[in-house]
Design an enzyme around this catalytic site. Structure first.
Site, PDB file in Angstrom:
ATOM      1  N   ASP A  17       0.854  -1.183   0.000  1.00  0.00           N
ATOM      2  CA  ASP A  17       0.000   0.000   0.000  1.00  0.00           C
ATOM      3  C   ASP A  17       0.900   1.247   0.000  1.00  0.00           C
ATOM      4  OD1 ASP A  17      -2.382   1.402   0.167  1.00  0.00           O
ATOM      5  OD2 ASP A  17      -2.597   1.159   2.342  1.00  0.00           O
ATOM      6  N   HIS A  18       0.663   2.175  -0.915  1.00  0.00           N
ATOM      7  CA  HIS A  18       1.412   3.439  -0.959  1.00  0.00           C
ATOM      8  C   HIS A  18       2.938   3.289  -1.035  1.00  0.00           C
ATOM      9  CE1 HIS A  18      -2.014   6.065  -0.589  1.00  0.00           C
ATOM     10  NE2 HIS A  18      -2.482   5.282   0.354  1.00  0.00           N
TER      11      HIS A  18
ATOM     12  N   GLU B 212      -1.670   5.872  -8.890  1.00  0.00           N
ATOM     13  CA  GLU B 212      -2.619   6.842  -8.313  1.00  0.00           C
ATOM     14  C   GLU B 212      -2.543   8.177  -9.029  1.00  0.00           C
ATOM     15  OE1 GLU B 212      -3.169   7.058  -4.085  1.00  0.00           O
ATOM     16  OE2 GLU B 212      -3.776   9.156  -4.135  1.00  0.00           O
TER      17      GLU B 212
ATOM     18  N   HIS C 259      -8.170   9.646   3.974  1.00  0.00           N
ATOM     19  CA  HIS C 259      -7.468   8.719   4.868  1.00  0.00           C
ATOM     20  C   HIS C 259      -7.751   9.009   6.340  1.00  0.00           C
ATOM     21  CE1 HIS C 259      -4.452   7.949   1.439  1.00  0.00           C
ATOM     22  NE2 HIS C 259      -5.079   6.830   1.652  1.00  0.00           N
TER      23      HIS C 259
ATOM     24  N   ALA D 168     -11.507   4.515   2.549  1.00  0.00           N
ATOM     25  CA  ALA D 168     -12.922   4.182   2.389  1.00  0.00           C
ATOM     26  C   ALA D 168     -13.513   3.478   3.603  1.00  0.00           C
ATOM     27  CB  ALA D 168     -13.102   3.331   1.126  1.00  0.00           C
ATOM     28  N   SER D 169     -12.960   3.755   4.774  1.00  0.00           N
ATOM     29  CA  SER D 169     -13.564   3.209   5.996  1.00  0.00           C
ATOM     30  C   SER D 169     -14.826   4.002   6.334  1.00  0.00           C
ATOM     31  CB  SER D 169     -12.576   3.287   7.172  1.00  0.00           C
ATOM     32  OG  SER D 169     -11.641   2.221   7.119  1.00  0.00           O
TER      33      SER D 169
ATOM     34  N   ASN E 115     -10.285  -0.041  -0.049  1.00  0.00           N
ATOM     35  CA  ASN E 115      -9.313  -0.161   1.038  1.00  0.00           C
ATOM     36  C   ASN E 115      -9.955   0.107   2.387  1.00  0.00           C
ATOM     37  OD1 ASN E 115      -7.545  -0.471  -1.066  1.00  0.00           O
ATOM     38  ND2 ASN E 115      -6.258   1.284  -0.555  1.00  0.00           N
TER      39      ASN E 115
ATOM     40  N   SER F 248      -8.799   1.913   8.774  1.00  0.00           N
ATOM     41  CA  SER F 248      -9.252   2.526  10.033  1.00  0.00           C
ATOM     42  C   SER F 248     -10.358   1.718  10.719  1.00  0.00           C
ATOM     43  CB  SER F 248      -9.758   3.948   9.780  1.00  0.00           C
ATOM     44  OG  SER F 248      -8.719   4.757   9.287  1.00  0.00           O
TER      45      SER F 248
HETATM   46 ZN   LIG Z   1      -4.400   4.918   0.924  1.00  0.00          ZN
END
Ligand SMILES: [Zn+2]
Length: 326
Positions: free
Chosen positions: A96-97, A148, A192, A230-231, A271, A274
Site C-alpha cells: 500500500d502506498h 494513483e 485517509h 474508504a472506511s 481499502n 481505520s
Molecule cells: Zn491509501
C-alpha cells in the site's frame, strides 16, 4: 534483506483475475490492512467464512513493523490457514502506498503479488515515469501494479495531506496508457484516517463525486478503479472507545451506502484500514476497563480478533458484495 522468492511460491495470487471477476460481477474486492498476527487471522477467518477473495495490504511502515523477512511468511501462513479452514480463497499480498522503485522492487522480490506505486504527489510526467519503471519490473514477474492520480486528504501511515485534489478524468487515459498499470486509485472525496471530514452535529458529510467516477469510466471502460480512505468509521465503535476511556472526538467516515454504490461500478478494490483499527481498539479498551487485572495478551487480543472477524464478514456481505465470490 529478505530472501528472494516469487509470490506463487507462497500460494498467493495477483489481482488480475479477481479484478476481472469483480468488474463483471459488480462488486469490489476488500483490501484490508494488517501488521500483526491477530489482524491477519481476523481478516482471513472473516473472508473464509464469507467466502470472499481478499487483498492483504501493508504499507511500507507496516512492513517494517512486522519485519520485511517475516511478513511474506505471515502471508504464506494465511494461505495455508485458509486452506485448513476448508476454503482456498484467492489471496493477494499488496504493498500500500509504495513511494519508490526500490521499495516496490524489494516487496516484489520478497513475494508480494501486487504493489502500489503512489507517485500522486509528483507532477504528472514524473508520476507516470516512476510508475512505468515499477510496472516494467513487476510485469516481468507477473506482479500487478496500482497507480494513483489525484490526492486524498487525511493521514495514513506515511501519507498525509491537508486538502484533497480530485482526479482529473482527462488525465486518466494518458496515464493508464503511458504506465501500463493494472488498476488506478482515484480521488473522488474519500479521505485517509478516522477524521475524514470536519462536520458539525446534524451536518451532512460531503457526498463522493460520482460524476468524476462516471467520467473516468467513460474514458477507460472496464478498467479497474481503486478507492482509498474508504472506511465507514462505525459510530458504535467510536462510542465504545470513548465510553471506555478513549478520546476520538470528531471521527467520521464514508457512509456504507455510498461504498455500496461505488462497489457496483468500475471500483474493484476498496481499502479498509481505520475500521479494523477501531474495532480492535474498542474491544481492547472494554476488556481493560472491565478487567483491570487482566495481563494475558490472549484475553484482549483474542476478543479483538473475534470483533475483526465480525466486521470483515459484515463488510464483505453488506458493503462490498464480495461474499460468496471466492
Ligand atoms: Zn491509501
Amino acid at each position: 534483506m529478505p530472501d528472494t522468492k516469487h509470490y506463487t511460491d507462497l500460494g498467493l495470487t495477483n489481482t488480475k483475475e479477481i479484478f476481472k471477476k469483480a468488474m463483471a460481477g459488480g462488486y469490489a474486492i476488500p483490501a484490508y490492512n494488517f501488521n500483526n498476527m491477530e489482524q491477519l487471522q481476523g481478516i482471513i477467518i472473516g473472508c473464509v467464512e464469507s467466502k470472499s477473495p481478499v487483498i492483504l495490504q501493508v504499507s511500507g511502515s507496516a512492513r517494517k513493523y512486522a519485519d520485511p523477512t517475516f511478513l511474506p511468511y505471515m502471508a504464506m501462513g494465511a494461505v495455508q490457514m485458509a486452506k485448513a479452514l476448508g476454503a482456498g480463497i484467492p489471496i493477494a499480498l499488496h504493498l500500500d502506498h509504495g513511494d519508490t522503485f526500490e521499495l516496490a522492487k524489494s516487496c516484489i522480490d520478497s513475494g508480494f503479488s501486487s504493489v502500489m506505486l503512489d507517485g500522486s504527489h509528483h507532477p504528472f510526467e514524473e508520476n507516470a515515469a516512476l510508475t512505468r519503471q515499477v510496472v516494467d519490473y513487476a510485469h516481468d514477474r507477473e506482479v500487478t501494479v496500482e497507480g494513483e492520480l489525484g490526492v486524498l486528504a487525511g493521514v495514513e501511515d506515511e501519507v498525509s495531506h491537508e486538502v484533497s485534489h480530485f482526479t482529473k478524468p482527462e488525465e486518466v487515459e494518458a496515464f493508464v496508457e503511458k504506465t501500463g498499470v493494472d488498476s488506478l486509485a482515484i480521488s473522488i472525496g474519500t479521505s485517509h484516517g478516522a477524521h475524514k471530514f470536519k462536520v458539525k452535529p446534524g451536518e451532512e458529510i460531503p457526498p463522493l463525486r460520482f460524476d468524476i467516477l462516471e467520467e473516468i469510466e467513460k474514458r477507460v471502460p472496464g478498467f479497474p478503479i481503486v478507492l482509498h480512505g474508504a472506511s465507514s468509521i462505525d459510530p458504535a465503535y467510536v462510542k465504545m472507545i470513548n465510553a471506555y476511556g478513549g478520546k476520538m472526538d470528531d471521527a467520521v467516515g464514508i457512509p456504507a451506502e455510498q461504498l455500496r454504490r461505488a462497489a457496483q461500478s468500475a471500483v474493484c478494490k476498496i481499502n479498509i484500514d481505520s475500521d479494523g483499527r477501531l474495532a480492535m481498539t474498542a474491544v481492547i479498551r472494554k476488556v481493560f476497563a472491565e478487567n483491570p487485572a487482566e495481563f494475558d495478551p490472549r484475553k484482549y487480543l483474542g476478543p479483538a480478533r473475534d470483533e475483526l472477524v465480525k466486521m470483515v464478514k459484515y463488510k464483505n456481505e453488506h458493503v462490498l458484495g464480495s461474499a460468496g465470490k471466492a
